[in-house]
Scaffold this motif. Structure first.
Motif, PDB file in Angstrom:
ATOM      1  N   SER A 174       1.436  -3.475   6.734  1.00 47.95           N
ATOM      2  CA  SER A 174       2.467  -2.907   5.874  1.00 47.95           C
ATOM      3  C   SER A 174       2.298  -1.396   5.775  1.00 47.95           C
ATOM      4  CB  SER A 174       2.391  -3.522   4.475  1.00 47.95           C
ATOM      5  OG  SER A 174       1.163  -3.179   3.868  1.00 47.95           O
ATOM      6  N   ASP A 177       1.982   2.430   0.110  1.00 44.98           N
ATOM      7  CA  ASP A 177       2.909   2.686  -0.999  1.00 44.98           C
ATOM      8  C   ASP A 177       2.688   4.044  -1.653  1.00 44.98           C
ATOM      9  OD1 ASP A 177       0.460   1.684  -1.962  1.00 44.98           O
ATOM     10  OD2 ASP A 177       1.365   1.201  -3.889  1.00 44.98           O
ATOM     11  N   GLN A 254       4.442 -10.290   5.399  1.00 42.19           N
ATOM     12  CA  GLN A 254       4.689  -9.191   4.467  1.00 42.19           C
ATOM     13  C   GLN A 254       5.761  -9.564   3.436  1.00 42.19           C
ATOM     14  OE1 GLN A 254       2.587  -7.054   4.288  1.00 42.19           O
ATOM     15  NE2 GLN A 254       1.681  -6.829   6.315  1.00 42.19           N
ATOM     16  N   TYR A 257       3.729 -11.575   0.887  1.00 42.69           N
ATOM     17  CA  TYR A 257       2.685 -10.890   0.125  1.00 42.69           C
ATOM     18  C   TYR A 257       3.149  -9.579  -0.493  1.00 42.69           C
ATOM     19  CZ  TYR A 257      -0.404 -14.342   2.138  1.00 42.69           C
ATOM     20  OH  TYR A 257      -0.981 -15.523   2.491  1.00 42.69           O
ATOM     21  N   ARG A 258       4.133  -8.936   0.098  1.00 42.25           N
ATOM     22  CA  ARG A 258       4.653  -7.690  -0.470  1.00 42.25           C
ATOM     23  C   ARG A 258       6.178  -7.755  -0.539  1.00 42.25           C
ATOM     24  NH1 ARG A 258       1.340  -2.211   0.912  1.00 42.25           N
ATOM     25  NH2 ARG A 258      -0.406  -2.719  -0.440  1.00 42.25           N
ATOM     26  N   LEU A 276       5.649  -0.797  -4.866  1.00 45.27           N
ATOM     27  CA  LEU A 276       5.183  -2.143  -5.221  1.00 45.27           C
ATOM     28  C   LEU A 276       5.622  -2.564  -6.626  1.00 45.27           C
ATOM     29  CD1 LEU A 276       1.607  -2.202  -3.658  1.00 45.27           C
ATOM     30  CD2 LEU A 276       3.544  -3.657  -3.039  1.00 45.27           C
ATOM     31  N   ARG A 290      -1.756 -13.091  -5.823  1.00 46.82           N
ATOM     32  CA  ARG A 290      -2.095 -11.760  -5.316  1.00 46.82           C
ATOM     33  C   ARG A 290      -3.288 -11.177  -6.061  1.00 46.82           C
ATOM     34  NH1 ARG A 290       2.690  -7.770  -3.954  1.00 46.82           N
ATOM     35  NH2 ARG A 290       3.090  -7.744  -6.185  1.00 46.82           N
TER      36      ARG A 290
END
Length: 325
Positions: A174, A177, A254, A257-258, A276, A290
């Motif tokens: 990823s 951020d 991704q 998880y994101r 995020l 998470r």
């Protein structure tokens, strides 16, 4: 090349019946899915997402969007210091295989994709934390990532790697951020628009010590760029289907998880800052924790320290000082 380390490779199919081995890092994408009451449904849903994503990108001669499916293989690499007779779980990566249901072919995909390493956990969750303890300003140790980078390059250049894999790995992660990404005029038909970060991230610097370059692309139908780490020439060393297998596999992880970044409801613009805390996103029908992943990273780093770094510290320091590719 010296024989200071020997590698052994094990492989297992990642399907809905997969169960992580005792040596697998539980924070690894695929292992984290294969836990709890929803483990089988998690895996089934994730694999369906990967297949759907692949067919959406490989749309030519595929009118019903069902021509291909992806088979995933977990590659576990154990490393043994010569003469020690004790193996340490050094790396886990994924290998993709593309099944063409029209031609009945099973096509070899890309190795790498996901990247799992206990030593990386040690570096980020133990070494970096201890180095900055009590400090007023964050800093990085001078040799941060040196040992891990050299071990990875040693593996990729080893006879063991070359016997098992035809091409060098591609790892897909990823975006960071805390960086800003600017869209460029460069557009690849499958990888999509290329982006450039405003500055280098710690992950970039760490992977550079592994010998890997990085480029950022936002594939068609995606909402945010992905980071592709590679040796050689990403755009020309791999076939269309190979690249799509990595995109579809890793973007699926991704999204799970994101989701704030990769399952956002708005597409990244010309100037993109990942967030995020973005509330405007959709969740997948896949359950995971998470917060638990963050806690386990420290535990895994301590495992590496106890079973690898400390017992062989003097040997590893000497080897790292002398090894050069």
């Amino acid at each position: 090349m010296s024989n200071d380390f020997t590698f052994s490779i094990k492989n297992i199919c990642l399907d809905e019946n997969y169960q992580p081995s005792d040596s697998t890092r539980i924070t690894t994408n695929f292992a984290n899915l294969a836990r709890g009451e929803s483990r089988q449904q998690n895996l089934r849903n994730a694999l369906t997402m990967i297949d759907n994503s692949f067919n959406a990108l490989a749309y030519w001669d595929n009118p019903k969007g069902d021509r291909y499916s992806i088979e995933l293989e977990i590659i576990s690499v154990d490393m043994e210091i010569e003469g020690n007779n004790q193996a340490f779980p050094s790396i886990e990566i994924l290998k993709t295989h593309i099944v063409d249901h029209h031609t009945k072919e099973r096509i070899e995909g890309i190795v790498g994709n996901n990247f799992s390493s206990y030593v990386r956990d040690y570096d980020f969750s133990v070494l970096l934390s201890e180095h900055n303890k009590g400090q007023s300003q964050f800093s990085i140790p001078d040799t941060f990532g040196d040992l891990h980078g050299k071990l990875f390059k040693y593996f990729v250049n080893s006879d063991t790697y070359k016997q098992h894999f035809k091409k060098t790995p591609v790892i897909c992660l990823s975006v960071s951020d805390n960086k800003t990404y600017q869209r460029t005029g460069n557009q690849h038909p499958l990888l999509g628009f290329e982006y450039q970060p405003n500055e280098s991230s710690l992950t970039e610097q760490y992977f550079k010590k592994m010998g890997l370059q990085v480029r950022y692309f936002m594939p068609p139908k995606s909402v945010a760029p992905l980071a592709f780490y590679f040796f050689g020439d990403l755009l020309n060393d791999y076939s269309n289907l190979e690249l799509i297998s990595t995109i579809s596999t890793m973007e699926t992880f991704q999204k799970i998880y994101r989701p704030e970044i990769y399952n956002a409801n708005a597409v990244a613009g010309n100037c993109y800052q990942p967030n995020l805390k973005n509330q405007d996103h959709s969740l997948t029908q896949i359950v995971y924790d998470r917060e638990e992943r963050s806690k386990l990273a420290v535990k895994q780093g301590k495992f590496a320290e106890e079973h690898f770094i400390k017992p062989y510290q003097s040997f590893l320091e000497q080897w790292s000082a002398n090894y050069a590719v």
